[in-house]
Design a protein around this motif. Structure first.
Motif, PDB file in Angstrom:
ATOM      1  N   ARG A 207      48.156  41.943  46.468  1.00 42.19           N
ATOM      2  CA  ARG A 207      48.194  41.732  45.018  1.00 42.19           C
ATOM      3  C   ARG A 207      47.887  40.293  44.646  1.00 42.19           C
ATOM      4  NH1 ARG A 207      52.296  39.705  41.635  1.00 42.19           N
ATOM      5  NH2 ARG A 207      53.737  39.662  43.381  1.00 42.19           N
ATOM      6  N   ARG A 210      44.252  39.395  44.939  1.00 45.50           N
ATOM      7  CA  ARG A 210      43.467  40.000  43.849  1.00 45.50           C
ATOM      8  C   ARG A 210      43.701  39.259  42.542  1.00 45.50           C
ATOM      9  NH1 ARG A 210      45.100  44.766  46.526  1.00 45.50           N
ATOM     10  NH2 ARG A 210      46.840  44.972  45.087  1.00 45.50           N
ATOM     11  N   SER A 211      44.947  38.842  42.292  1.00 43.80           N
ATOM     12  CA  SER A 211      45.204  38.082  41.055  1.00 43.80           C
ATOM     13  C   SER A 211      44.427  36.779  41.059  1.00 43.80           C
ATOM     14  CB  SER A 211      46.694  37.744  40.921  1.00 43.80           C
ATOM     15  OG  SER A 211      47.462  38.890  41.077  1.00 43.80           O
ATOM     16  N   ALA A 214      40.820  37.473  40.456  1.00 48.75           N
ATOM     17  CA  ALA A 214      40.620  37.893  39.070  1.00 48.75           C
ATOM     18  C   ALA A 214      40.565  36.668  38.161  1.00 48.75           C
ATOM     19  CB  ALA A 214      41.733  38.839  38.643  1.00 48.75           C
ATOM     20  N   ILE A 225      44.520  42.007  31.467  1.00 50.68           N
ATOM     21  CA  ILE A 225      45.091  43.123  32.214  1.00 50.68           C
ATOM     22  C   ILE A 225      46.483  42.804  32.755  1.00 50.68           C
ATOM     23  CG2 ILE A 225      42.871  44.117  32.886  1.00 50.68           C
ATOM     24  CD1 ILE A 225      43.430  42.964  35.661  1.00 50.68           C
ATOM     25  N   GLY A 226      47.055  41.702  32.319  1.00 50.12           N
ATOM     26  CA  GLY A 226      48.459  41.478  32.613  1.00 50.12           C
ATOM     27  C   GLY A 226      48.752  40.468  33.697  1.00 50.12           C
ATOM     28  N   ILE A 227      47.743  39.726  34.138  1.00 51.69           N
ATOM     29  CA  ILE A 227      48.006  38.674  35.116  1.00 51.69           C
ATOM     30  C   ILE A 227      48.424  37.426  34.367  1.00 51.69           C
ATOM     31  CG2 ILE A 227      46.899  37.175  36.827  1.00 51.69           C
ATOM     32  CD1 ILE A 227      45.104  39.631  37.479  1.00 51.69           C
TER      33      ILE A 227
ATOM     34  N   ASP B 105      39.214  46.929  44.650  1.00 55.31           N
ATOM     35  CA  ASP B 105      40.053  45.785  44.296  1.00 55.31           C
ATOM     36  C   ASP B 105      40.136  45.600  42.787  1.00 55.31           C
ATOM     37  OD1 ASP B 105      40.833  45.153  46.805  1.00 55.31           O
ATOM     38  OD2 ASP B 105      39.306  43.609  47.138  1.00 55.31           O
ATOM     39  N   MET B 108      42.522  48.067  41.593  1.00 57.21           N
ATOM     40  CA  MET B 108      43.864  47.671  42.046  1.00 57.21           C
ATOM     41  C   MET B 108      44.454  46.581  41.144  1.00 57.21           C
ATOM     42  SD  MET B 108      45.135  49.331  44.752  1.00 57.21           S
ATOM     43  CE  MET B 108      46.173  48.374  45.842  1.00 57.21           C
ATOM     44  N   THR B 109      43.625  45.670  40.642  1.00 63.27           N
ATOM     45  CA  THR B 109      44.179  44.618  39.767  1.00 63.27           C
ATOM     46  C   THR B 109      44.833  45.229  38.535  1.00 63.27           C
ATOM     47  OG1 THR B 109      42.120  44.315  38.540  1.00 63.27           O
ATOM     48  CG2 THR B 109      42.504  42.821  40.388  1.00 63.27           C
ATOM     49  N   GLY B 110      44.352  46.400  38.139  1.00 59.05           N
ATOM     50  CA  GLY B 110      44.949  47.073  36.984  1.00 59.05           C
ATOM     51  C   GLY B 110      46.410  47.437  37.221  1.00 59.05           C
ATOM     52  N   ASN B 112      48.528  45.530  38.818  1.00 58.27           N
ATOM     53  CA  ASN B 112      49.266  44.300  39.052  1.00 58.27           C
ATOM     54  C   ASN B 112      50.635  44.260  38.398  1.00 58.27           C
ATOM     55  OD1 ASN B 112      47.824  42.653  40.706  1.00 58.27           O
ATOM     56  ND2 ASN B 112      48.071  40.933  39.342  1.00 58.27           N
ATOM     57  N   ARG B 172      39.870  50.496  35.777  1.00 55.46           N
ATOM     58  CA  ARG B 172      40.818  49.399  35.850  1.00 55.46           C
ATOM     59  C   ARG B 172      41.846  49.496  34.725  1.00 55.46           C
ATOM     60  NH1 ARG B 172      38.497  43.535  35.107  1.00 55.46           N
ATOM     61  NH2 ARG B 172      38.587  44.217  32.939  1.00 55.46           N
TER      62      ARG B 172
END
Lengths: 359, 263, 311
Positions: A207, A210-211, A214, A225-227, B105, B108-110, B112, B172
Motif C-alpha cells: 500500500r 502505491r501511495s 500515486a 482517491i483518499g491518499i 496497482d 489497488m490504490t482505490g 487505500n 479505481r
C-alpha cells in the motif's frame, strides 16, 4: 538453464505477489547471495574490500533511500549528504555516551534520528514541489553540515573537529574502530544492504509504495482517491532519511573510520547518490544497487585503465572525463530510458524469456 | 430508463453554491440534490461549470458561498481525501490515472482508505500486512473481472488505449466501494461500442451495488437513456432540474443549447 | 536574557554605533546581490520561455568565462574574444536545443531539471578539459580603483558591475515588452500548445532564450571572473541563485534583481551582525533558510504568479 516462465502457473494471489515470482530469478538471487557471502571474502584482497566493495554497499543503501523518496514518491532531494551526516554524528554521539549499547543497534537508532530530521525538512513538501523542494533540501544540506561543523557538542569538542569510530565489539568481534578488519566491515555493510533492500522491496510493492507512486504520478488525483498527501510525503522523507542515516553511520564507522563534515559535501555525496538512482533507474530497488556499482567503479576504471596501456592520466583530467561521462550519460538516459539500467536489465530478461524467437 | 430500483432519500444536497476564480464566476447560487441510488445527469454547454461542481462536491475546490450536506452532515468545505474517506469517489474528464503503475496497482490504490497496516508490518510483508494485501487483491480481482480487463492486469496504464484507460479509472473509483460515484464525462472520445460497454458498466454498478451516481455527459442520447434525473447548468447557474423528459421539453434548456443570447 | 541581547539588541546597537560601516556592509551586499541577480536572470529567461529549470546556468557562467579567458590567453584581442565567446554560447544553445531539449519536450519538469544537472556536469568537464582547470586571471580592462565618498569606501569596478547589470536588465525588459520576439517568448511561456497552434516556432524560441541566457552567463562570468578569478567555484554560484529565485519568483525579471539584492544584503548583514552569535560562516546557509521560510508562506515568491491547480 533456460530463462522461461512457461509452465510456472501461479495458483494463488500470494504466489503472484511474491518478490521474485519466477523460479530462475530466485535461483539467481540465491547465487548472488552465496557469492557475496561465501566467495567474495575469500578472493577479494584488502584493496578491493576497502576501496570498492564497502563503499559500493554503503552507497547502494543510501541510493535505495533516495530512490524511495525521489524515484517512488517523486520528491527530489539534494540533501542526501546531510541526512547521512545526521546518521553518522548520531551514531558517534550515542556510542560515545552509551558505549555499552551494541553498535549495530546504535546504527539503527541513528537511522531513526535521521528520520526525525528528514521529517522536519520534508514539511515544506506539502506546499512546494519539484525543484522548489530541491531548494528546501539544499537548505538542509548546508544548514546541517554547518551545525555539525560549528557546534562542538556534536563532535565531543574534539580539537581536530572530526568524529572517529571508537573500537567496538559485537560478540567479541571487533566491528568498528581502527582494528576492525575489512572482512568484518564488509560483512556488516553487506548484511545491512541485504536486509534493508528486502524491506524496501516489501514497502514499495504494498500500500505504501502505491501511495508514493500515486503522489509521484499525479498528486491531485492521489488526494482525491483518499491518499493523504502530507502523511504520505512525510513517511517517504522519514523512511528515506532513515536509510540515508544508517548508510551515513556505516560510511564513517565501517568505511572511513573518521570524518569531518566535508565528507558529506554536496558534490561528494548528495549529487553522486542522485546520479546513482538516475543512472540505475528511478523507482527501482535493483536500479539503486546497479547505479551505485557504476558510480563507484567508473572513477576506479578511469584511473586504472589508461595505466594498463601505459598512457599517462593526470588526476584532474580523469576527473573531468568522469564529469563528461556522467553528465552525458545522465542526459542520454533521461532521453532514451528514464528507468535507467534497471529497465535495460528488464528488457534483456524479456528478450531472454523469448529466446530464440524474436517476438 | 431503469425504474426498478427504489430511489431513496437525499444523499447529497448542495445549496447556494457560488465559486469564482479571479474575476470569473464559475458557479452562481447552484442548488440541487442527489438521492440515494439514483443516476443523476449533470449537463450543460461547455464552460457551464459542470466539472467545477464535481470539484466542489469532492472537496477539491472550496466554494465562496454555500453549503454541502452529505449523509446528513452539513459543511462548507472539506479536503479531498476526507471526501474519499466519506465514500465519494470520482473519475476525471482528462484521465487522471497513475501512468507509471500497472492496471492492478492503479485499482489497488482505490482501496487505500481501507488498508490500515502500518509501514513496519508492510516492510516485513508478514502476518497481518500480507493477509490484508491479499484480501484486497481478491476484491480488486473481482472488479477486474467485472470490467472485463483481466488481460491488461499487469500492463502499465500509460501504454493502454484511451477507452481502456477510462475503464481502469472507473475500476479505481469502484475499488473504494463508494456510496457516491462522480463521473466526469465517462464516455468522452469513445466510439459507439465503447460507449455501450461503459453504459452497461454504469447501470450494472448502480444496480448491483446500489451506488449513487452523478455523471457529466455531452451525449444527450446517453443521458436521456440512463439517467433518472437531470440537472442542467448554463453559465454557472442551474437552469433546469427534473426527469429527462421534463428537461427535454424545457424551453430554457433548448435555448441554452441553441445559443440564444443572454439578454 | 543574554541570548535575547545577542540576537535582538546588540546587533542593532552595533549598526547604530557606526552607520558608515553599516553603509559599507550594505553596499558590499548590494554588489554581491547584483552578481547573484545576473546569474538568476539567466534562470528566469529560460524558465519563462521553456518552463525548464536550468540548473546548468552556473556551469554556463563558468564555461563562458573559461572560453573568454582561453581565447584571450591565446592572444585574441578582447573585443574579438567577446564576440567569439558570445558566438560559442549561441552555438551551444543550438546544440542543447537539438540534442537535449527536443527529445525531452513532453517530459515532466523534474526530468528536465535532472537533465540540466547532467548538462551542468558535462559543461564543467568539457570547459575544463578544453581550457584547463587552473585558476585564471581575467582582465578585460574594467577600472578597479577605490575611492571615498562621505567616508564610505567604494570601488570603481563594483559600480561598473552594477551599471552593467542595470543596463542588461533594461535591455531585456525592452526586449520582452516591445519586440515581436519578446512577445512571442511570453506567449510560449504561457502555453506551449497554444503558441504552436498560432504558428510560433517553439524551437527557434528556445534557441533564442538559451542564447540570450548564454550571453547573460557571459556577462556574469566576466564580472565574477574579474573579481575572484575564473575557476571551478564559479559554477557553484548557481546554487546561490536558487534562493534568489524563490524570493523573486521564477518568472519575474524584476523579481530576480530584487531577490538577488535582498539575498546579497541580507546574508552580509546576517553574517556580520548575527554571525558571531552563531559561531560565524552563516553566509553558507542563510540564503537557503530564508528561502525555505519564504516557501512556506509565499510559495510563488514576491513577484511570481499565483498557481491555480486544475484537474
Amino acid at each position: 538453464m533456460l530463462y522461461r516462465e512457461a509452465g510456472q502457473f501461479k495458483t494463488s494471489y500470494a504466489k503472484d505477489q511474491a518478490v521474485f515470482p519466477i523460479i530462475q530469478d530466485r535461483w539467481f538471487i540465491a547465487l548472488v547471495l552465496v557469492v557475496a557471502y561465501g566467495v567474495v571474502p575469500l578472493v577479494a584482497n584488502e584493496y578491493w574490500l576497502q576501496a570498492v566493495l564497502i563503499p559500493f554497499l554503503i552507497f547502494a543503501l543510501a541510493a535505495i533511500g533516495l530512490n524511495l523518496l525521489t524515484g517512488y514518491a517523486g520528491q527530489l532531494s539534494l540533501g542526501t549528504g546531510a541526512f547521512m551526516a545526521v546518521g553518522a554524528y548520531a551514531t558517534y554521539k550515542i556510542t560515545t555516551v552509551f558505549p555499552e549499547i551494541n553498535i549495530l543497534v546504535v546504527f539503527v537508532m541513528s537511522g531513526f534520528v535521521a528520520a526525525g530530521v528528514g521529517i522536519v525538512f520534508g514539511l515544506p513538501s506539502l506546499r512546494i514541489k519539484g525543484f522548489y523542494l530541491a531548494v528546501a533540501t539544499l537548505a538542509a544540506q548546508f544548514f546541517i553540515l554547518w551545525l555539525f561543523n560549528k557546534v562542538g557538542w556534536f563532535y565531543n569538542d574534539n580539537p581536530s573537529g572530526t568524529i572517529t569510530a571508537p573500537p567496538r565489539t559485537v560478540f567479541g568481534i571487533m566491528v568498528a574502530g581502527p582494528r576492525a578488519t575489512a572482512e568484518v566491515r564488509y560483512f556488516i555493510s553487506l548484511t545491512f544492504l541485504v536486509i534493508f533492500a528486502l524491506l524496501a522491496k516489501n514497502l514499495v510493492r504494498g500500500r505504501i509504495g502505491r501511495s508514493w507512486m500515486a503522489i509521484r504520478d499525479m498528486d491531485v488525483a492521489a488526494e482525491i482517491i483518499g491518499i493523504r498527501p502530507l502523511q504520505t510525503k512525510l513517511l517517504a522523507f522519514a523512511i528515506s532519511s532513515f536509510y540515508c542515516g544508517v548508510a551515513g553511520a556505516l560510511y564513517v564507522f565501517a568505511y572511513l573510520g573518521s570524518a569531518e563534515t566535508e565528507a558529506f559535501d554536496l558534490l561528494q555525496v548528495s549529487f553522486p547518490v542522485l546520479f546513482m538512482i538516475i543512472i540505475g533507474g528511478l523507482g527501482s530497488i535493483l536500479g539503486s544497487i546497479l547505479g551505485a556499482a557504476f558510480i563507484i567503479l567508473m572513477p576506479i576504471f578511469l584511473t586504472n585503465a589508461p595505466a594498463l596501456f601505459n598512457l599517462p592520466m593526470p588526476t584532474d583530467l580523469s576527473k573531468h572525463i568522469e564529469e563528461i561521462i556522467l553528465g552525458g550519460l545522465i542526459v542520454f538516459l533521461l532521453i532514451v530510458e528514464p528507468k535507467g539500467f534497471a529497465r535495460l536489465w528488464q528488457i534483456a530478461k524479456e528478450k531472454l524469456r523469448r529466446w530464440p524467437f524474436p517476438y | 430508463m431503469n425504474t426498478a430500483r427504489d430511489i431513496g432519500d437525499v444523499l447529497l444536497k448542495v445549496e447556494d453554491i457560488s465559486l469564482s476564480f479571479g474575476g470569473v464566476q464559475a458557479l452562481r447560487d447552484v442548488t440541487f440534490e442527489v438521492r440515494a441510488r439514483e443516476v443523476l445527469g449533470i449537463i450543460g454547454p461547455n464552460g457551464a461549470g459542470k466539472s467545477s461542481m464535481l470539484n466542489v462536491i469532492n472537496g477539491f475546490y472550496h466554494p465562496d458561498e454555500g453549503r454541502i450536506t452529505y449523509k446528513g452532515t452539513t459543511r462548507t468545505a472539506m479536503r479531498p481525501h476526507e471526501a474519499a474517506r466519506q465514500g465519494i469517489a470520482r473519475t476525471f474528464q482528462n484521465i487522471a490515472l497513475f501512468k507509471g503503475m500497472s492496471t492492478l496497482d492503479n485499482i489497488m490504490t482505490g482501496r487505500n482508505t481501507m488498508m490500515h497496516r502500518n509501514f513496519l508490518w508492510q516492510a516485513l510483508y508478514l502476518g497481518p500486512a500480507r493477509t490484508e494485501e491479499l484480501e484486497h487483491r481478491g476484491a480488486v480481482e473481482r472488479i477486474i473481472d467485472f470490467l472485463e480487463i483481466e488481460a491488461i492486469r499487469k500492463t502499465p496504464v500509460g501504454r493502454l488505449p484511451y477507452g481502456l484507460q477510462k475503464r481502469v479509472e472507473l475500476g479505481r473509483a469502484l475499488a473504494a466501494e463508494p456510496e457516491l460515484l462522480l463521473l466526469d464525462e465517462p464516455m468522452a472520445g469513445m466510439n459507439l461500442e465503447e460507449k455501450e460497454d461503459m453504459c452497461r458498466f454504469i447501470l450494472d454498478v448502480n444496480d448491483e451495488f446500489g451506488t449513487t451516481i452523478a455523471l457529466i455527459e455531452h451525449d444527450m442520447a446517453v443521458v436521456m437513456d440512463i439517467c433518472d434525473r437531470v440537472v442542467v447548468l448554463d453559465y454557472g447557474r442551474k437552469i433546469a432540474d427534473g426527469s429527462p423528459d421534463q428537461v427535454r421539453a424545457d424551453q430554457g434548456v433548448v435555448d441554452a443549447y441553441l445559443g440564444v443570447s443572454h439578454g | 536574557m543574554d541570548l535575547m541581547n545577542i540576537l535582538f539588541i546588540a546587533p542593532f546597537l552595533d549598526m547604530a554605533d557606526s552607520p558608515v560601516f553599516l553603509a559599507e556592509v550594505v553596499i558590499g551586499g548590494v554588489l554581491t546581490g547584483v552578481m547573484y541577480s545576473l546569474v538568476a536572470l539567466g534562470f528566469v529567461l529560460i524558465f519563462k520561455a521553456s518552463g525548464v529549470f536550468n540548473f546548468a546556468q552556473g556551469a554556463m557562467v563558468l564555461f563562458a568565462a573559461l572560453t573568454l579567458v582561453g581565447l584571450m590567453e591565446r592572444g585574441v584581442p578582447v573585443w574579438l574574444a567577446l564576440i567569439g565567446t558570445a558566438a560559442v554560447m549561441v552555438v551551444l544553445a543550438f546544440i542543447i536545443e537539438r540534442v537535449m531539449l527536443r527529445p525531452l519536450i513532453h517530459q515532466e519538469g523534474i526530468i528536465l531539471f535532472m537533465a540540466t544537472i547532467g548538462l551542468d556536469f558535462l559543461l564543467q568537464g568539457v570547459g575544463q578539459i578544453a581550457w584547463g582547470s587552473n585558476v585564471k586571471v581575467l582582465n578585460v580592462g574594467i577600472p578597479n580603483e577605490s575611492f571615498e565618498v562621505g567616508g564610505i569606501l567604494l570601488n570603481e569596478f563594483d559600480l561598473f558591475a552594477a551599471l552593467i547589470a542595470a543596463v542588461l536588465v533594461g535591455v531585456l525588459a525592452v526586449f520582452f515588452q516591445k519586440t515581436a520576439i519578446g512577445r512571442a517568448l511570453r506567449a510560449v511561456a504561457d502555453d506551449h500548445q497554444a503558441a504552436l497552434a498560432i504558428g510560433i516556432p517553439l524551437k527557434t524560441i528556445w534557441v533564442i532564450v538559451w542564447s540570450v541566457a548564454g550571453i547573460v552567463a557571459l556577462v556574469a562570468g566576466i564580472m565574477w571572473g574579474a573579481k575572484s578569478g575564473v575557476q571551478f567555484s564559479l559554477s557553484l554560484i548557481a546554487l546561490k541563485s536558487l534562493p534568489v529565485l524563490i524570493l523573486g519568483g521564477f518568472t519575474s525579471i524584476p523579481g530576480a534583481i530584487i531577490g538577488g539584492l535582498i539575498i546579497g544584503v541580507g546574508e552580509k548583514i546576517a553574517e556580520i551582525y548575527w554571525g558571531p552569535a552563531f559561531g560565524g560562516a552563516i553566509e553558507g546557509w542563510f540564503a537557503y533558510m530564508l528561502a525555505l521560510v519564504f516557501l512556506l508562506f509565499r510559495p510563488q515568491g514576491l513577484f511570481g504568479e499565483r498557481i491555480i491547480e486544475r484537474v
